[in-house]
Scaffold this active site. Structure first.
Site, PDB file in Angstrom:
ATOM      1  N   ARG A  83      73.232  62.647  45.507  1.00  0.00           N
ATOM      2  CA  ARG A  83      73.315  61.736  44.929  1.00  0.00           C
ATOM      3  C   ARG A  83      75.338  61.564  44.427  1.00  0.00           C
ATOM      4  NH1 ARG A  83      70.271  59.524  39.291  1.00  0.00           N
ATOM      5  NH2 ARG A  83      71.951  57.864  38.845  1.00  0.00           N
ATOM      6  N   HIS A  88      66.725  45.401  41.575  1.00  0.00           N
ATOM      7  CA  HIS A  88      68.213  45.346  41.202  1.00  0.00           C
ATOM      8  C   HIS A  88      68.713  43.991  41.555  1.00  0.00           C
ATOM      9  CE1 HIS A  88      67.552  50.537  40.661  1.00  0.00           C
ATOM     10  NE2 HIS A  88      66.587  49.456  40.432  1.00  0.00           N
ATOM     11  N   CYS A 105      59.426  48.989  40.294  1.00  0.00           N
ATOM     12  CA  CYS A 105      60.848  49.549  38.873  1.00  0.00           C
ATOM     13  C   CYS A 105      60.413  49.193  38.187  1.00  0.00           C
ATOM     14  CB  CYS A 105      62.105  49.055  39.982  1.00  0.00           C
ATOM     15  SG  CYS A 105      64.106  48.039  39.225  1.00  0.00           S
ATOM     16  N   ASN A 130      64.050  55.086  45.404  1.00  0.00           N
ATOM     17  CA  ASN A 130      65.726  54.090  45.569  1.00  0.00           C
ATOM     18  C   ASN A 130      66.073  54.203  47.074  1.00  0.00           C
ATOM     19  OD1 ASN A 130      65.266  52.098  43.497  1.00  0.00           O
ATOM     20  ND2 ASN A 130      66.026  53.814  42.133  1.00  0.00           N
ATOM     21  N   TYR A 134      71.501  45.253  36.434  1.00  0.00           N
ATOM     22  CA  TYR A 134      72.797  45.486  37.821  1.00  0.00           C
ATOM     23  C   TYR A 134      73.652  44.168  37.878  1.00  0.00           C
ATOM     24  CZ  TYR A 134      69.973  50.136  38.632  1.00  0.00           C
ATOM     25  OH  TYR A 134      69.402  50.745  38.138  1.00  0.00           O
TER      26      TYR A 134
HETATM   27  P1  NAD Z   1      64.722  64.386  41.798  1.00  0.00           P
HETATM   28  O1  NAD Z   1      66.347  64.503  42.047  1.00  0.00           O
HETATM   29  O2  NAD Z   1      64.158  65.076  40.427  1.00  0.00           O
HETATM   30  O3  NAD Z   1      63.398  64.117  42.744  1.00  0.00           O
HETATM   31  C1  NAD Z   1      62.109  64.067  42.866  1.00  0.00           C
HETATM   32  C2  NAD Z   1      62.119  65.247  43.570  1.00  0.00           C
HETATM   33  O4  NAD Z   1      61.696  64.608  45.374  1.00  0.00           O
HETATM   34  C3  NAD Z   1      62.129  66.742  43.845  1.00  0.00           C
HETATM   35  O5  NAD Z   1      61.847  67.795  42.976  1.00  0.00           O
HETATM   36  C4  NAD Z   1      62.556  66.526  45.423  1.00  0.00           C
HETATM   37  O6  NAD Z   1      62.174  68.640  45.123  1.00  0.00           O
HETATM   38  C5  NAD Z   1      62.206  65.869  46.063  1.00  0.00           C
HETATM   39  N1  NAD Z   1      61.880  65.888  47.611  1.00  0.00           N
HETATM   40  C6  NAD Z   1      62.986  65.250  48.293  1.00  0.00           C
HETATM   41  N2  NAD Z   1      62.614  65.413  49.048  1.00  0.00           N
HETATM   42  C7  NAD Z   1      61.882  65.260  49.314  1.00  0.00           C
HETATM   43  C8  NAD Z   1      60.272  65.149  50.205  1.00  0.00           C
HETATM   44  N3  NAD Z   1      60.896  64.865  52.143  1.00  0.00           N
HETATM   45  N4  NAD Z   1      59.071  65.661  49.747  1.00  0.00           N
HETATM   46  C9  NAD Z   1      58.670  65.870  48.929  1.00  0.00           C
HETATM   47  N5  NAD Z   1      59.468  65.655  47.608  1.00  0.00           N
HETATM   48  C10 NAD Z   1      60.500  65.499  48.196  1.00  0.00           C
HETATM   49  O7  NAD Z   1      65.289  62.399  41.270  1.00  0.00           O
HETATM   50  P2  NAD Z   1      64.155  61.290  40.436  1.00  0.00           P
HETATM   51  O8  NAD Z   1      65.328  61.327  39.174  1.00  0.00           O
HETATM   52  O9  NAD Z   1      63.016  62.291  40.011  1.00  0.00           O
HETATM   53  O10 NAD Z   1      63.759  60.408  41.250  1.00  0.00           O
HETATM   54  C11 NAD Z   1      63.039  60.522  42.446  1.00  0.00           C
HETATM   55  C12 NAD Z   1      63.158  58.876  43.052  1.00  0.00           C
HETATM   56  O11 NAD Z   1      62.671  57.696  42.096  1.00  0.00           O
HETATM   57  C13 NAD Z   1      64.715  58.425  43.505  1.00  0.00           C
HETATM   58  O12 NAD Z   1      64.884  57.922  44.904  1.00  0.00           O
HETATM   59  C14 NAD Z   1      65.332  57.663  42.442  1.00  0.00           C
HETATM   60  O13 NAD Z   1      65.692  56.950  42.742  1.00  0.00           O
HETATM   61  C15 NAD Z   1      64.035  56.999  42.087  1.00  0.00           C
HETATM   62  N6  NAD Z   1      63.517  56.589  41.221  1.00  0.00           N
HETATM   63  C16 NAD Z   1      63.798  54.462  41.081  1.00  0.00           C
HETATM   64  C17 NAD Z   1      63.018  54.097  39.540  1.00  0.00           C
HETATM   65  C18 NAD Z   1      62.726  52.029  40.298  1.00  0.00           C
HETATM   66  O14 NAD Z   1      62.987  51.858  39.252  1.00  0.00           O
HETATM   67  N7  NAD Z   1      61.962  52.558  41.225  1.00  0.00           N
HETATM   68  C19 NAD Z   1      63.038  55.007  38.435  1.00  0.00           C
HETATM   69  C20 NAD Z   1      63.559  55.684  38.946  1.00  0.00           C
HETATM   70  C21 NAD Z   1      63.434  56.749  40.122  1.00  0.00           C
HETATM   71  C1  G6P Z   2      66.887  53.016  36.444  1.00  0.00           C
HETATM   72  C2  G6P Z   2      66.807  51.740  37.694  1.00  0.00           C
HETATM   73  C3  G6P Z   2      66.211  52.962  38.338  1.00  0.00           C
HETATM   74  C4  G6P Z   2      67.424  53.996  38.507  1.00  0.00           C
HETATM   75  C5  G6P Z   2      67.362  54.780  37.542  1.00  0.00           C
HETATM   76  C6  G6P Z   2      68.645  55.798  37.503  1.00  0.00           C
HETATM   77  O1  G6P Z   2      66.733  52.076  35.286  1.00  0.00           O
HETATM   78  O2  G6P Z   2      65.682  51.500  37.495  1.00  0.00           O
HETATM   79  O3  G6P Z   2      65.824  52.751  40.105  1.00  0.00           O
HETATM   80  O4  G6P Z   2      67.789  55.112  40.377  1.00  0.00           O
HETATM   81  O5  G6P Z   2      66.871  54.204  36.206  1.00  0.00           O
HETATM   82  O6  G6P Z   2      68.438  56.566  36.601  1.00  0.00           O
HETATM   83  P1  G6P Z   2      68.718  57.788  35.888  1.00  0.00           P
HETATM   84  O7  G6P Z   2      68.698  58.763  34.781  1.00  0.00           O
HETATM   85  O8  G6P Z   2      68.180  58.674  37.587  1.00  0.00           O
HETATM   86  O9  G6P Z   2      70.696  57.628  36.777  1.00  0.00           O
HETATM   87 MN    MN Z   3      65.013  50.287  39.846  1.00  0.00          MN
END
Ligand code: NAD
Ligand code: G6P
Ligand code: MN
Ligand code: MN
Length: 433
Positions: free
Chosen positions: A93, A199, A169, A147, A253
């Site tokens: 990232r 977004h 989301c 994402n 966004y």
């Molecule tokens: P993070 O870096 O903590 O990753 C979460 C876990 O995924 C880690 O423990 C990692 O080891 C694991 N991982 C990586 N590749 C993997 C695989 N192939 N199989 C199983 N596990 C795997 O990330 P985070 O900050 O918790 O965010 C996780 C995801 O959720 C990201 O893609 C982020 O963009 C997304 N997210 C989306 C929203 C939304 O609004 N949709 C909100 C928050 C986070």
């Molecule tokens: C937002 C979004 C997510 C995004 C995240 C980032 O609210 O909806 O899609 O990836 O927060 O948060 P972070 O704490 O990882 O910067």
């Molecule tokens: Mn989002």
């Protein structure tokens, strides 16, 4: 029995979804939760699983919790699978964010060139997960947070046999609760007619207890600088003429697109002062995991609000509960358009209010896009489809096309440079190229 598998279980967000399932346990009686992660997430999973056990015990909910690295085994008998993975971790990232910024462009995890590369790394992995689900637990719903959530969900819809996938989301929920605050009501009394893409969604009309309060909501947004930005976005106030002319709620966004120069300047300043958002998140995460390790902690800590995705569990858990209960209520999800917006293809994934039943989301009709936003929504949807096409083919020219057609990429030369640098930087996660 009711089994939920959380892929990316080592995420620091996991206690939130556990909390959401505990709170809803009477209506959504989960009996088993299995966390799945990879090598690097193993230690994190153990800490999260132990906290989850304490939370469950404290709430006297009867949920069994386990964690594993064996995804295929975990999927056996699953009813719901959530995906919250980060391919390449926060290190990847940081590159998505810093490389475009160094070239004077927005460096963001879901927008611009950084978002394109997050999709390139993620789509192949989500397709593998979807294929496992289709084989092992074909009736399970895949609730995807990973994402860029809208793009990833459309990629699964188009390139996997597993069609029971829904993207989620927290932004629509944040907008509802932000509007709720100004009207002094809880989010569940607020309905927003959303239009657009993940977004890139707008709120066309606002209803409080079923009464149209759009004008009042717009007035508050204009006069009170109402702010519903998540922690990850440096927020600036909106220009009043922008709001009046749009006459719709923008989402946070949108700043990257409609306050491009101002946000870029702020992001560059933040980058010079504190490094990338990824680096800031690394520190927040360390702090969170220190808390999680404390054997006296039995609830999700307040500090989770420093993460942009706070409250994501509201969307995830209410979605799973409504599918399970065939509730037929309305929720905002990323699902197939099916004619809801006639200007977009039926098989495009949009972020849309949908009736949620046991057979999944049925999108409500939105109608033609308003003139002010139709051009940009169509452009971004086409851009998203170029990204998906490049991600599944590994075709360099398609990758270039997807980058240059993104409105946050400002020149053909820069497109070329960030493309080549990001391809190089992420090589271990881009086997398709
Ligand atoms: P993070 O870096 O903590 O990753 C979460 C876990 O995924 C880690 O423990 C990692 O080891 C694991 N991982 C990586 N590749 C993997 C695989 N192939 N199989 C199983 N596990 C795997 O990330 P985070 O900050 O918790 O965010 C996780 C995801 O959720 C990201 O893609 C982020 O963009 C997304 N997210 C989306 C929203 C939304 O609004 N949709 C909100 C928050 C986070
Ligand atoms: C937002 C979004 C997510 C995004 C995240 C980032 O609210 O909806 O899609 O990836 O927060 O948060 P972070 O704490 O990882 O910067
Ligand atoms: Mn989002
Ligand atoms: Mn079952």
């Amino acid at each position: 029995s009711l089994k939920v598998v959380i892929i990316g279980g080592g995420s620091s967000y996991t206690p939130e979804i556990i909390d959401g399932m505990i709170k809803r346990h009477h209506q959504f009686p989960v009996s088993e939760i299995v966390l799945v992660d990879i090598d690097e997430g193993e230690r994190k999973q153990e800490i999260v699983a132990n906290l989850a056990k304490r939370m469950i015990e404290d709430a006297k909910a009867s949920i069994q919790i386990r964690y594993t690295k064996d995804r295929r085994k975990a999927l056996q008998g699953a009813d719901f699978v959530t995906t919250q993975i980060r391919v390449g971790g926060l290190k990847a990232r940081a590159l998505d964010e810093s490389i475009p910024l160094k070239h004077g462009m927005i460096g963001q995890e879901t927008n611009g060139a950084g978002g394109v590369f997050k999709a390139f790394r993620t789509i192949p992995v989500l397709l593998e997960i979807a294929s496992d689900i289709h084989e092992i637990c074909p009736n399970a719903w895949l609730v995807n947070f990973t994402n860029p959530a809208g793009i990833v969900t459309e990629a699964v819809m188009k390139h996997s046999q597993h069609q029971k996938v829904i993207g989620v989301c927290n932004i629509p929920y944040n907008m509802r609760s932000g509007i709720g605050e100004i009207f002094n009501v809880s989010a569940d009394r607020v309905m927003i007619e959303f239009i657009g893409l993940n977004h890139f969604v707008f709120g066309k009309r606002v209803f409080i207890d079923g009464v149209d309060q759009t004008d009042e909501a717009m007035r508050h947004l204009i006069d009170d600088d109402l702010n519903y930005s998540p922690a990850n976005i440096v927020s600036l106030p909106w220009n009043k003429n922008f709001l009046q002319s749009l006459n719709m709620l923008p989402n946070p966004y949108h700043q990257y697109y409609f306050q491009h120069e101002e946000i870029l300047a702020k992001d560059l300043q933040a980058y010079r002062e504190n490094g990338t958002r990824a680096e800031v998140v690394m520190e927040v995460e360390n702090k969170l995991f220190e808390k999680y390790k404390n054997p006296n902690l039995k609830e999700k800590p307040q500090e989770l609000e420093e993460r942009g995705g706070a409250y994501y569990s509201e969307s995830a858990c209410s979605l799973m509960s409504s599918i399970y209960n065939n509730s037929m209520d309305v929720q905002t999800v990323n699902t197939l358009n099916k004619g809801s917006i006639p200007d977009l293809p039926s098989d495009a994934v949009i972020e849309v209010n949908s009736v949620i039943s046991a057979s999944g989301p049925m999108p409500l009709a939105i109608g033609p896009l308003p003139d002010t936003i139709s051009g940009s929504i169509i452009q971004l949807k086409k851009f998203e489809q170029l990204v998906i096409d490049a991600a599944v083919t590994g075709d360099y020219r398609k990758a270039y096309a997807s980058i240059i057609m993104n409105p946050l990429v400002t020149s053909d030369e820069k497109a070329q440079m960030v493309l080549d640098e990001l391809l190089q930087a992420h090589k271990p996660y881009l086997a398709q190229f």
